[in-house]
Design an enzyme around this catalytic site. Structure first.
Site, PDB file in Angstrom:
ATOM      1  NE  ARG A   1     -11.004  13.520  37.612  1.00 24.40           N
ATOM      2  CZ  ARG A   1     -11.368  12.600  38.496  1.00 24.40           C
ATOM      3  NH1 ARG A   1     -12.530  12.716  39.125  1.00 24.40           N
ATOM      4  NH2 ARG A   1     -10.596  11.569  38.761  1.00 24.40           N
TER       5      ARG A   1
ATOM      6  CE  LYS B   1      -3.763   2.390  54.577  1.00 28.04           C
ATOM      7  NZ  LYS B   1      -5.161   1.987  54.426  1.00 28.04           N
TER       8      LYS B   1
ATOM      9  N   GLY C   1      -4.543  10.972  42.384  1.00 29.66           N
ATOM     10  CA  GLY C   1      -5.348  12.153  42.672  1.00 29.66           C
ATOM     11  C   GLY C   1      -4.581  13.233  43.428  1.00 29.66           C
TER      12      GLY C   1
ATOM     13  N   GLY D   1      -7.641   6.332  40.872  1.00 24.30           N
ATOM     14  CA  GLY D   1      -7.667   4.869  40.831  1.00 24.30           C
ATOM     15  C   GLY D   1      -7.482   4.310  39.426  1.00 24.30           C
TER      16      GLY D   1
HETATM   17  P1  ADP Z   1      -2.173   9.765  45.164  1.00 26.54           P
HETATM   18  O1  ADP Z   1      -3.562  10.247  45.509  1.00 26.54           O
HETATM   19  O2  ADP Z   1      -1.437  10.720  44.296  1.00 26.54           O
HETATM   20  O3  ADP Z   1      -2.156   8.361  44.650  1.00 26.54           O
HETATM   21  P2  ADP Z   1      -1.691   9.060  47.910  1.00 26.54           P
HETATM   22  O4  ADP Z   1      -3.136   9.206  48.236  1.00 26.54           O
HETATM   23  O5  ADP Z   1      -1.106   7.694  47.955  1.00 26.54           O
HETATM   24  O6  ADP Z   1      -1.325   9.753  46.515  1.00 26.54           O
HETATM   25  O7  ADP Z   1      -0.815   9.889  48.908  1.00 26.54           O
HETATM   26  C1  ADP Z   1      -0.932  11.275  49.094  1.00 26.54           C
HETATM   27  C2  ADP Z   1      -1.062  11.545  50.552  1.00 26.54           C
HETATM   28  O8  ADP Z   1       0.067  11.020  51.239  1.00 26.54           O
HETATM   29  C3  ADP Z   1      -1.098  13.007  50.837  1.00 26.54           C
HETATM   30  O9  ADP Z   1      -2.262  13.308  51.580  1.00 26.54           O
HETATM   31  C4  ADP Z   1       0.149  13.226  51.676  1.00 26.54           C
HETATM   32  O10 ADP Z   1       0.007  14.164  52.693  1.00 26.54           O
HETATM   33  C5  ADP Z   1       0.402  11.882  52.279  1.00 26.54           C
HETATM   34  N1  ADP Z   1       1.812  11.743  52.693  1.00 26.54           N
HETATM   35  C6  ADP Z   1       2.893  11.670  51.910  1.00 26.54           C
HETATM   36  N2  ADP Z   1       4.013  11.581  52.631  1.00 26.54           N
HETATM   37  C7  ADP Z   1       3.638  11.585  53.934  1.00 26.54           C
HETATM   38  C8  ADP Z   1       4.334  11.507  55.170  1.00 26.54           C
HETATM   39  N3  ADP Z   1       5.676  11.402  55.213  1.00 26.54           N
HETATM   40  N4  ADP Z   1       3.614  11.526  56.303  1.00 26.54           N
HETATM   41  C9  ADP Z   1       2.252  11.643  56.264  1.00 26.54           C
HETATM   42  N5  ADP Z   1       1.544  11.718  55.124  1.00 26.54           N
HETATM   43  C10 ADP Z   1       2.221  11.694  53.976  1.00 26.54           C
HETATM   44  C1  3PG Z   2     -12.445   9.388  40.878  1.00 22.12           C
HETATM   45  O1  3PG Z   2     -12.479  10.564  41.250  1.00 22.12           O
HETATM   46  O2  3PG Z   2     -11.538   8.600  41.213  1.00 22.12           O
HETATM   47  C2  3PG Z   2     -13.481   8.925  39.910  1.00 22.12           C
HETATM   48  O3  3PG Z   2     -14.298   9.987  39.513  1.00 22.12           O
HETATM   49  C3  3PG Z   2     -14.266   7.761  40.461  1.00 22.12           C
HETATM   50  O4  3PG Z   2     -15.019   8.151  41.578  1.00 22.12           O
HETATM   51  P1  3PG Z   2     -15.411   7.063  42.673  1.00 22.12           P
HETATM   52  O5  3PG Z   2     -14.128   6.650  43.363  1.00 22.12           O
HETATM   53  O6  3PG Z   2     -16.401   7.731  43.583  1.00 22.12           O
HETATM   54  O7  3PG Z   2     -16.005   5.881  41.939  1.00 22.12           O
HETATM   55 MG    MG Z   3      -4.777   9.908  47.183  1.00 20.13          MG
END
Ligand code: ADP
Ligand code: 3PG
Ligand code: MG
Length: 407
Positions: free
Chosen positions: A39, A201, A361, A386
């Site tokens: 970033r 999820k 993320g 987000g």
């Molecule tokens: P992003 O942050 O890119 O939007 P998410 O937060 O939705 O992605 O998902 C990423 C997380 O999902 C990672 O921590 C990963 O380990 C978990 N994940 C993906 N596939 C699986 C799985 N089959 N079982 C458990 N966790 C999983």
């Molecule tokens: C993020 O990392 O998604 C942004 O910097 C926003 O942070 P926050 O979810 O704590 O508002």
């Molecule tokens: Mg995530």
């Protein structure tokens, strides 16, 4: 696609003091040092352009979610890293409003960078407090507000919303690039457009999936999200991670898919894995075992898409003009279960003809670690978690809406 807001290229900034909102909410290591500075690097084009215009650049950001003045979340180390990248000194002020800020900015020469302390040391920031925003504007003596913190524009906070009641707000170069790249992929993509959705999820991403049902030509589902889809279809998922309360949502998703492509084509439109890589724990040395999706035993944990499914994903991605990817295809924290995500990253990186857009993320973290070129192997790796999801879902983002309209 022309950006609908004014930017630092469309207003006269020469020699002005500007208040620049960046998103320097970077991942930190346990010892408090910077784990990943993506970033910070992403903000450099805007900072350099403002310096080239002879501006006094006053930078504000949040870091983490502190309750009050939590010293480990000071922006000082970030100011230091920024100075290293810029190759010039950056002044850090340990306050965000007040006399010390006023004096430091007054004393700083034209064409210089000042970083103020973490916005979230003040509860007024997240409360979108007008008085706090007014102080930010007045104490810094800025002529313009520049929003370049794409990762935080889905929040309506003092430094993203209220501030524009006191200063004319324009977009920085990162914000403009994030918005136009993501919006173009969703609204006017080169086709075929393949959406790859994975991650943890379904409930986090319903709005994005719904949007992809309407705009994508093919949707590939992986990760724990695929487990939820498979469980919905009646497969036994053993001890895998999946959502149990999403049947109504999946009914809606499949109804929308049938409306779009016809009942006979749904399974060619929403592609689920036919095999899975399973393990029996989340241990970092856990073995990878491939199984057909309908063969899971009660103690199996599906942690990645299987090897056959990986080949299929790679083939579909290679035939795309645009790929938008959100969510890792497996438990990529463990190398044996990062195969699906790594092979998809490789397919995108080695097919430069494909417009590849990566958001989320954890997904961005994964590809930045995977890529020896720190993200340059892809068309666009979003700095937003987000924010990129909300933009993909077609939502209006308060931190962008509050800026001056393009003329
Ligand atoms: P992003 O942050 O890119 O939007 P998410 O937060 O939705 O992605 O998902 C990423 C997380 O999902 C990672 O921590 C990963 O380990 C978990 N994940 C993906 N596939 C699986 C799985 N089959 N079982 C458990 N966790 C999983
Ligand atoms: C993020 O990392 O998604 C942004 O910097 C926003 O942070 P926050 O979810 O704590 O508002
Ligand atoms: Mg995530």
């Amino acid at each position: 696609m022309k950006f609908f807001k004014q930017t630092i290229n469309t207003v006269p900034l020469q020699g002005q003091t500007v208040l620049l909102r960046a998103d320097y909410n970077v991942p930190l290591k346990k010892d408090g040092s910077i784990d990943d500075d993506f970033r910070i690097r992403a903000s450099l084009p805007t900072v350099k352009k403002l310096l080239a215009d002879g501006c006094k650049v006053v930078i504000i950001s949040h870091l983490g979610r502190p309750e009050g003045r939590y010293p480990k979340l000071s922006l000082e180390p970030i100011a230091q890293r920024l100075a290293e990248y810029l190759g010039e000194s950056v002044r850090f002020v340990d306050q965000t409003i007040g006399d010390k800020v006023k004096m430091a900015i007054k004393r700083a020469p034209k064409r210089s960078v000042i970083v103020l302390e973490n916005l979230r040391y003040y509860p007024e920031e997240e409360a979108n407090d007008s008085h706090f925003a007014q102080k930010l504007a007045e104490n810094t003596g800025a002529r313009y507000f520049v929003q370049d913190g794409f990762g935080v524009v889905h929040r309506a906070h003092a430094s993203t919303a209220a501030i524009t009641d006191y200063l004319p707000g324009v977009a920085g170069l990162l914000l403009e690039r994030e918005y136009t790249t993501i919006t173009k992929a969703m609204k006017a993509p080169k086709r075929p457009l393949v959406a790859v959705m994975g991650g943890a999820k379904v409930s986090d991403k319903i709005d994005v999936i719904t949007e992809f049902i309407s705009v994508a030509d093919t949707i590939i589902i992986g990760g724990a999200m695929a487990n939820t889809f498979l469980a919905y279809k009646g497969y036994a998922m053993g001890k895998s991670k999946f959502d149990t309360d999403e049947n109504a949502t999946l009914d809606q998703i499949y109804a929308a898919a049938r409306d779009k492509v016809g009942a006979d084509n749904v399974d060619k439109f929403i592609i689920l894995p036919t095999d899975l890589a399973i393990g029996h724990s989340l241990d970092s040395h856990e073995q990878r075992i491939n199984k057909a999706a309908d063969q899971l035993a009660a103690d199996d944990i599906a942690l990645d898409i299987g090897d056959k499914s990986i080949e299929k994903v790679v083939e579909i991605a290679a035939g795309a003009e645009t790929v938008v990817w959100n969510g890792t295809l497996g438990y990529a924290e463990v190398p044996n279960f990062a195969h699906g995500s790594a092979r998809l990253a490789l397919a995108l990186a080695t097919n430069p003809g494909i417009t590849s857009i990566i958001g989320g993320g954890d997904t961005a973290d994964f590809v930045l670690n995977w890529d020896a070129r720190k993200g340059d192997s892809f068309t666009h790796v979003s700095t937003g978690g987000g924010a990129s999801l909300e933009l993909m879902a077609g939502e209006k983002l308060p931190g962008i809406e509050s800026l001056l309209d393009a003329r």
